[in-house]
Scaffold this active site. Structure first.
Site, PDB file in Angstrom:
ATOM      1  N   CYS A  62      25.926   9.823 -43.264  1.00 40.56           N
ATOM      2  CA  CYS A  62      27.526  10.238 -43.682  1.00 40.56           C
ATOM      3  C   CYS A  62      28.044   8.752 -44.697  1.00 40.56           C
ATOM      4  CB  CYS A  62      28.493  10.110 -43.198  1.00 40.56           C
ATOM      5  SG  CYS A  62      30.029  10.732 -43.317  1.00 40.56           S
ATOM      6  N   CYS A  68      34.876   5.007 -42.535  1.00 39.50           N
ATOM      7  CA  CYS A  68      35.853   5.623 -40.920  1.00 39.50           C
ATOM      8  C   CYS A  68      35.802   5.260 -40.154  1.00 39.50           C
ATOM      9  CB  CYS A  68      35.137   7.054 -41.422  1.00 39.50           C
ATOM     10  SG  CYS A  68      35.607   8.972 -40.668  1.00 39.50           S
ATOM     11  N   CYS A  71      33.227   7.788 -36.224  1.00 39.67           N
ATOM     12  CA  CYS A  71      31.637   7.724 -35.645  1.00 39.67           C
ATOM     13  C   CYS A  71      31.584   6.429 -35.932  1.00 39.67           C
ATOM     14  CB  CYS A  71      30.346   8.697 -36.509  1.00 39.67           C
ATOM     15  SG  CYS A  71      30.995  10.207 -36.762  1.00 39.67           S
ATOM     16  N   CYS A 141      34.188  15.598 -43.743  1.00 38.81           N
ATOM     17  CA  CYS A 141      33.734  15.387 -42.318  1.00 38.81           C
ATOM     18  C   CYS A 141      31.994  16.549 -41.998  1.00 38.81           C
ATOM     19  CB  CYS A 141      34.134  15.310 -41.699  1.00 38.81           C
ATOM     20  SG  CYS A 141      33.535  15.097 -40.407  1.00 38.81           S
ATOM     21  N   GLN A 235      35.889  22.836 -25.455  1.00 36.08           N
ATOM     22  CA  GLN A 235      35.036  21.992 -25.290  1.00 36.08           C
ATOM     23  C   GLN A 235      34.979  21.987 -26.915  1.00 36.08           C
ATOM     24  OE1 GLN A 235      33.888  20.360 -23.500  1.00 36.08           O
ATOM     25  NE2 GLN A 235      34.271  20.934 -21.766  1.00 36.08           N
ATOM     26  N   PHE A 262      41.086  22.871 -12.246  1.00 38.14           N
ATOM     27  CA  PHE A 262      40.638  22.980 -14.039  1.00 38.14           C
ATOM     28  C   PHE A 262      40.311  23.955 -14.844  1.00 38.14           C
ATOM     29  CE2 PHE A 262      40.368  18.480 -10.623  1.00 38.14           C
ATOM     30  CZ  PHE A 262      42.003  17.921 -11.423  1.00 38.14           C
ATOM     31  N   ASP A 282      44.769  25.889 -12.710  1.00 39.30           N
ATOM     32  CA  ASP A 282      44.876  24.210 -13.969  1.00 39.30           C
ATOM     33  C   ASP A 282      46.694  24.304 -14.232  1.00 39.30           C
ATOM     34  OD1 ASP A 282      42.784  23.662 -16.338  1.00 39.30           O
ATOM     35  OD2 ASP A 282      44.618  23.458 -16.623  1.00 39.30           O
ATOM     36  N   ASP A 329      36.092  20.274 -13.562  1.00 41.35           N
ATOM     37  CA  ASP A 329      35.562  20.110 -14.705  1.00 41.35           C
ATOM     38  C   ASP A 329      37.309  19.508 -15.583  1.00 41.35           C
ATOM     39  OD1 ASP A 329      35.073  19.540 -17.043  1.00 41.35           O
ATOM     40  OD2 ASP A 329      35.009  21.421 -18.495  1.00 41.35           O
ATOM     41  N   CYS A 355      34.340  14.148 -18.418  1.00 45.54           N
ATOM     42  CA  CYS A 355      34.080  13.898 -20.031  1.00 45.54           C
ATOM     43  C   CYS A 355      34.378  12.600 -19.890  1.00 45.54           C
ATOM     44  CB  CYS A 355      35.132  14.437 -21.150  1.00 45.54           C
ATOM     45  SG  CYS A 355      36.904  13.914 -20.576  1.00 45.54           S
TER      46      CYS A 355
END
Length: 397
Positions: A62, A68, A71, A141, A235, A262, A282, A329, A355
Site C-alpha cells: 500500500c 496511515c 496497518c 484502501c 466479524q 455473547f 447477548d 464469543d 479477539c
C-alpha cells in the site's frame, strides 16, 4: 537529530524495540536485527532510514503504509508475520500461567474487510495518520472489500455536508450500510436524505437513529439471511466468520443442547441450530430481535431460544448452565463473570472464541484451574496487517 541504533526485538504493538541509554525506545516499521537511523522523543522513535534490512523485510503493497495509522505490519514477510501474531497469543497464555501452543495459524483476510470506519472533515476523509490527530485524506484502501471502494468518496461527501464526524461502513447483501457518529449537535437529519439517496446507500443512520432506508441491509449466515441492526457487531471479514463457524461446528461434537453466549446476531447460533437446540444470549437487544426473526424465516432449524441479557452484569448462573456444550464469543473485555459461573458449574465442554489474547488467557486460566483441559488452540488472522488476532480453543473437563 538522527541517531543510529539496532532493533533488538518486536513489542506487542508490532513496533521495533531499541535500547538507547538503557531505555526501551519503540520504533514503528522496523524489524529485529535491523540497523536503523531514527529520531527520538522520549520512548518513541521515528524511522528516518533503514541502514541494513532484516531478511524478513518486504516491500509494503500500500502506498500509504508508514503514514496511515491503519496497518502496522505490511513490511513483514508471511513467515515473520505469522510468527509474530502466534507469539502474541502464546505470550499472553504464558503470562497467565498456561503453557499452550497455537496449533494452526489461519489467514482469513478473504476478499478484504467488509467493515471500516473513516474520519471525515469538511474537506477530507480517511484514517488518522500514525501517532497523530492529523487526517490522511485517503484515495483508496486496498484491504477493504471491493464493495467499499467508494467509502472514502462517500465519507468526503458526508463530511462536506455536515463537518467533522466518524463514518462507519458495512458492505451487506443490499448494498452499503452507513452510520454517522460524533457529528456536531444540530445536524439536521432531513438534509442528509437527498444526499444518502444520491450516494445510493442502502441505509444511512445518524447517532444510531435511522435517517434513510432504501433497502434493508442483510447478511448471510449459514442458511439464514439476517437483518443487520444499526450498530450491531459483525466479524470484520466474511471468511473469518466462516472459519470460526467451521471451528465451532467441528469442536462441539454431537451435543443434545447448546448455549451460545455473547451470540450477537447469530453467526454461530444459526449454524448450531442445524444440529441441536440452542439457547442464545447477548446484551444487544436489536441483535437478539434480528436473530429471532432470522430463526422464524429459516426452515429446518432446531429450537433457538434467544434472550437479551447482559452477561457481564447478569451471567447465566452455575445452576442455569445445564447444557452439553457452551460456546462463548465475548468482546475484547472477555467473559470473566460468565466464565466464573461456568467454572463453578457442572459444564464439561466449552468452546471459546476471543479477539483479545490477554482477556482470553485470563478466562482460560480460570477454566483450567477448575479442571478443564485446553486443546486445539488456533489463531485466526482477519485483521490483516494489524496487531489484532482472533483465537479459538476447546476446553473439556
Amino acid at each position: 537529530m538522527s541517531i543510529t541504533t539496532t532493533i533488538e526485538a518486536l513489542g506487542h504493538k508490532g513496533e521495533g524495540v531499541a535500547i538507547i541509554d538503557g531505555q526501551r525506545v519503540f520504533v514503528p516499521f522496523t524489524l529485529p536485527g535491523e540497523q536503523v537511523a531514527i529520531t527520538v522523543d522520549g520512548n518513541r522513535g521515528a524511522l528516518t532510514g533503514v541502514l541494513s534490512s532484516a531478511p524478513s523485510r518486504i516491500e509494503p503493497f500500500c502506498p500509504h503504509f508508514g503514514t496511515c495509522g491503519g496497518c502496522q505490519l505490511q513490511h513483514m514477510d508471511a513467515q515473520a508475520y505469522a510468527a509474530f501474531k502466534t507469539e502474541l497469543v502464546e505470550t499472553a497464555l504464558r503470562q497467565a500461567g498456561l503453557e499452550a501452543s497455537v496449533e494452526r495459524f489461519i489467514i482469513a483476510h478473504g476478499a478484504g474487510r467488509r467493515r471500516a470506519t473513516l474520519h471525515a472533515r469538511k474537506d477530507s476523509a480517511g484514517y488518522m495518520q500514525l501517532r497523530s490527530h492529523d487526517l490522511l485524506n485517503l484515495d483508496a484502501c486496498p484491504i477493504l472489500v471491493p464493495a467499499l471502494k467508494r467509502a472514502p468518496d462517500i465519507a468526503r461527501a458526508l463530511g462536506a455536508a455536515i463537518g467533522e464526524c466518524d463514518i462507519s461502513f458495512t458492505a451487506t447483501n443490499a448494498g452499503l450500510d452507513v452510520g454517522i457518529r460524533k457529528a456536531a449537535k444540530g445536524v439536521k437529519a432531513e438534509k442528509l436524505v437527498p444526499l444518502g439517496n444520491a450516494l445510493g446507500l442502502a441505509r444511512l443512520a445518524l447517532g444510531g437513529e435511522m435517517v434513510l432506508l432504501r433497502q434493508q441491509p442483510t447478511v448471510s449466515m449459514g442458511r439464514s439471511e439476517v437483518d443487520l441492526p444499526i450498530g450491531s457487531f459483525l466479524q470484520a471479514t466474511a471468511q473469518a466468520e466462516q472459519v470460526l463457524s467451521d471451528y465451532v461446528l467441528a469442536a462441539i461434537g454431537k451435543p443434545k443442547s447448546i448455549a451460545d453466549l455473547f451470540c450477537g446476531i447469530g453467526p454461530f447460533a444459526l449454524r448450531l441450530a442445524e444440529i441441536a437446540p440452542v439457547h442464545a444470549a447477548d446484551s444487544d437487544r436489536a441483535g437478539i430481535a434480528a436473530l429471532d426473526k432470522a430463526v422464524r424465516h429459516t426452515k429446518g432449524l432446531k429450537t433457538v431460544t434467544a434472550r437479551a441479557r447482559d452477561l457481564f452484569r447478569d451471567p447465566l448462573t452455575r445452576f442455569e448452565l445445564n447444557f452439553d456444550t457452551i460456546v462463548l464469543d465475548p468482546p475484547r473485555a472477555g467473559a470473566q463473570a460468565q466464565v466464573k459461573e461456568i467454572a463453578a458449574s457442572k459444564a464439561r465442554h466449552v468452546v471459546m472464541i476471543a479477539c483479545d489474547p490477554k482477556s482470553f488467557a485470563r478466562d482460560a486460566a480460570m477454566l483450567v484451574q477448575a479442571g478443564f483441559i485446553l486443546s486445539d488452540l488456533v489463531a485466526v488472522d482477519q485483521f490483516a496487517w494489524s496487531v489484532h488476532i482472533e483465537l479459538a480453543a476447546t476446553f473439556r473437563r
